[in-house]
Design a protein around this motif. Structure first.
Motif, PDB file in Angstrom:
ATOM      1  N   ARG A 208      -6.500   1.557   5.953  1.00  0.00           N
ATOM      2  CA  ARG A 208      -6.755   0.188   6.412  1.00  0.00           C
ATOM      3  C   ARG A 208      -8.249  -0.120   6.371  1.00  0.00           C
ATOM      4  O   ARG A 208      -8.661  -1.206   5.952  1.00  0.00           O
ATOM      5  N   SER A 209      -9.074   0.841   6.778  1.00  0.00           N
ATOM      6  CA  SER A 209     -10.522   0.640   6.753  1.00  0.00           C
ATOM      7  C   SER A 209     -11.017   0.424   5.334  1.00  0.00           C
ATOM      8  O   SER A 209     -11.841  -0.469   5.071  1.00  0.00           O
ATOM      9  N   TRP A 210     -10.516   1.229   4.388  1.00  0.00           N
ATOM     10  CA  TRP A 210     -10.906   1.065   2.982  1.00  0.00           C
ATOM     11  C   TRP A 210     -10.463  -0.303   2.459  1.00  0.00           C
ATOM     12  O   TRP A 210     -11.201  -0.963   1.717  1.00  0.00           O
ATOM     13  N   LEU A 211      -9.264  -0.719   2.848  1.00  0.00           N
ATOM     14  CA  LEU A 211      -8.735  -1.996   2.386  1.00  0.00           C
ATOM     15  C   LEU A 211      -9.561  -3.159   2.930  1.00  0.00           C
ATOM     16  O   LEU A 211      -9.860  -4.120   2.204  1.00  0.00           O
ATOM     17  N   ILE A 212      -9.951  -3.076   4.205  1.00  0.00           N
ATOM     18  CA  ILE A 212     -10.798  -4.118   4.794  1.00  0.00           C
ATOM     19  C   ILE A 212     -12.119  -4.221   4.032  1.00  0.00           C
ATOM     20  O   ILE A 212     -12.590  -5.317   3.706  1.00  0.00           O
TER      21      ILE A 212
ATOM     22  N   ALA B 218      -2.300   5.075  -4.559  1.00  0.00           N
ATOM     23  CA  ALA B 218      -0.924   5.580  -4.604  1.00  0.00           C
ATOM     24  C   ALA B 218      -0.834   6.803  -5.507  1.00  0.00           C
ATOM     25  O   ALA B 218      -0.165   7.790  -5.177  1.00  0.00           O
ATOM     26  N   VAL B 219      -1.501   6.751  -6.658  1.00  0.00           N
ATOM     27  CA  VAL B 219      -1.504   7.911  -7.560  1.00  0.00           C
ATOM     28  C   VAL B 219      -2.135   9.106  -6.857  1.00  0.00           C
ATOM     29  O   VAL B 219      -1.616  10.230  -6.903  1.00  0.00           O
ATOM     30  N   ARG B 220      -3.245   8.862  -6.200  1.00  0.00           N
ATOM     31  CA  ARG B 220      -3.915   9.948  -5.466  1.00  0.00           C
ATOM     32  C   ARG B 220      -2.990  10.526  -4.397  1.00  0.00           C
ATOM     33  O   ARG B 220      -2.916  11.740  -4.214  1.00  0.00           O
ATOM     34  N   SER B 221      -2.262   9.650  -3.722  1.00  0.00           N
ATOM     35  CA  SER B 221      -1.385  10.088  -2.641  1.00  0.00           C
ATOM     36  C   SER B 221      -0.173  10.854  -3.155  1.00  0.00           C
ATOM     37  O   SER B 221       0.162  11.926  -2.650  1.00  0.00           O
TER      38      SER B 221
ATOM     39  N   ALA C 108      -2.960  13.754  -1.841  1.00  0.00           N
ATOM     40  CA  ALA C 108      -4.118  13.467  -0.985  1.00  0.00           C
ATOM     41  C   ALA C 108      -3.796  12.221  -0.164  1.00  0.00           C
ATOM     42  O   ALA C 108      -4.326  11.137  -0.413  1.00  0.00           O
ATOM     43  N   ARG C 109      -2.922  12.362   0.785  1.00  0.00           N
ATOM     44  CA  ARG C 109      -2.448  11.217   1.553  1.00  0.00           C
ATOM     45  C   ARG C 109      -3.463  10.827   2.618  1.00  0.00           C
ATOM     46  O   ARG C 109      -3.821  11.626   3.483  1.00  0.00           O
ATOM     47  N   LEU C 110      -3.918   9.578   2.543  1.00  0.00           N
ATOM     48  CA  LEU C 110      -4.874   9.074   3.512  1.00  0.00           C
ATOM     49  C   LEU C 110      -4.172   8.708   4.813  1.00  0.00           C
ATOM     50  O   LEU C 110      -3.064   8.154   4.785  1.00  0.00           O
ATOM     51  N   PRO C 111      -4.792   8.994   5.957  1.00  0.00           N
ATOM     52  CA  PRO C 111      -4.248   8.469   7.212  1.00  0.00           C
ATOM     53  C   PRO C 111      -4.212   6.945   7.153  1.00  0.00           C
ATOM     54  O   PRO C 111      -5.086   6.321   6.540  1.00  0.00           O
ATOM     55  N   ARG C 112      -3.205   6.354   7.753  1.00  0.00           N
ATOM     56  CA  ARG C 112      -3.037   4.897   7.675  1.00  0.00           C
ATOM     57  C   ARG C 112      -4.278   4.160   8.165  1.00  0.00           C
ATOM     58  O   ARG C 112      -4.681   3.151   7.587  1.00  0.00           O
TER      59      ARG C 112
ATOM     60  N   SER D  86       0.812  -1.220   0.000  1.00  0.00           N
ATOM     61  CA  SER D  86       0.000   0.000   0.000  1.00  0.00           C
ATOM     62  C   SER D  86       0.843   1.268   0.000  1.00  0.00           C
ATOM     63  O   SER D  86       2.020   1.248   0.387  1.00  0.00           O
ATOM     64  N   PRO D  87       0.260   2.398  -0.432  1.00  0.00           N
ATOM     65  CA  PRO D  87       1.035   3.648  -0.507  1.00  0.00           C
ATOM     66  C   PRO D  87       1.472   4.196   0.840  1.00  0.00           C
ATOM     67  O   PRO D  87       2.332   5.068   0.888  1.00  0.00           O
ATOM     68  N   THR D  88       0.901   3.695   1.940  1.00  0.00           N
ATOM     69  CA  THR D  88       1.374   4.133   3.250  1.00  0.00           C
ATOM     70  C   THR D  88       2.362   3.149   3.850  1.00  0.00           C
ATOM     71  O   THR D  88       2.872   3.364   4.935  1.00  0.00           O
ATOM     72  N   GLY D  89       2.624   2.060   3.137  1.00  0.00           N
ATOM     73  CA  GLY D  89       3.554   1.057   3.626  1.00  0.00           C
ATOM     74  C   GLY D  89       4.981   1.343   3.202  1.00  0.00           C
ATOM     75  O   GLY D  89       5.248   2.312   2.484  1.00  0.00           O
TER      76      GLY D  89
END
Length: 202
Positions: A181-185, A165-168, A173-177, A93-96
């Protein structure tokens, strides 16, 4: 002082190429700049890599090699299929911590007009999705995941993270981790018909 081996020198050139890509963008990197920063001649780089395009392609493969090795250790390691899948997607993921997303997205842009680079990217992407599909297969065999096509499911899940990742990176537009995680779930429960309670920290 011992002379550096050809393998060590090659790795240094690829590392410096990645540094130049990060600083200038893939399209603007010049063999001359990489050579000067690496302390070798441009002719030596051309001798070993043939063309600038091949140098860039090999630098991209070099950048992904360690992350792919780590991904393989995650998906084949201990833990339930659900835990391994989520760990692998967290890595991707883009936050990983995996891959330099800036380099990857830059390469996508250049590959629109560079068929050789596009093939390299497709090969690397297939290695990521194959690893994800393998752990999905483990979950299907255990009765935890439900899908008729693990490869397609893996492609959709990684494409979802590619888009984030493109959005970030591009749109800042960086999502909080925690939110990512909630979106991924949510994506996993829909894609694999999995009970969210079996996913770690869901």
């Amino acid at each position: 002082m011992p002379r550096k081996t050809a393998t060590a020198r090659r790795a240094e050139v690829l590392d410096e190429t990645l540094t130049q890509i990060r600083a200038l963008g893939m399209a603007a990197v010049r063999v001359a700049d990489v050579a000067e920063a690496s302390g070798v001649s441009p002719a030596l780089i051309i001798y070993h890599f043939g063309t600038k395009e091949r140098l860039l392609s090999e630098a991209l493969v070099h950048a992904c090699a360690q992350d792919l090795s780590t991904l393989d250790s995650i998906v084949t390691g201990p833990g339930s299929p659900a835990a391994r899948l989520l760990a692998a997607l967290d890595w991707y993921s883009p936050t990983g911590p995996a891959r330099g997303w800036t380099i990857w997205i830059d390469a996508w842009s250049v590959a629109i007009r560079d068929r050789a680079l596009a093939k390299v990217l497709a090969d690397l992407q297939r290695r990521w999705t194959d690893a994800i599909a393998a752990v999905i297969d483990d979950g299907v065999a255990a009765g935890v995941f439900h899908t008729a096509d693990s490869a397609a499911a893996a492609a959709r899940l990684t494409s979802f993270l590619d888009g984030l990742a493109v959005r970030s990176v591009v749109h800042k537009a960086r999502l909080p981790r925690r939110e990512l995680r909630s979106w991924l779930i949510n994506q996993l429960t829909c894609e694999l018909s999995v009970d969210a309670t079996v996913l770690p920290n869901a």
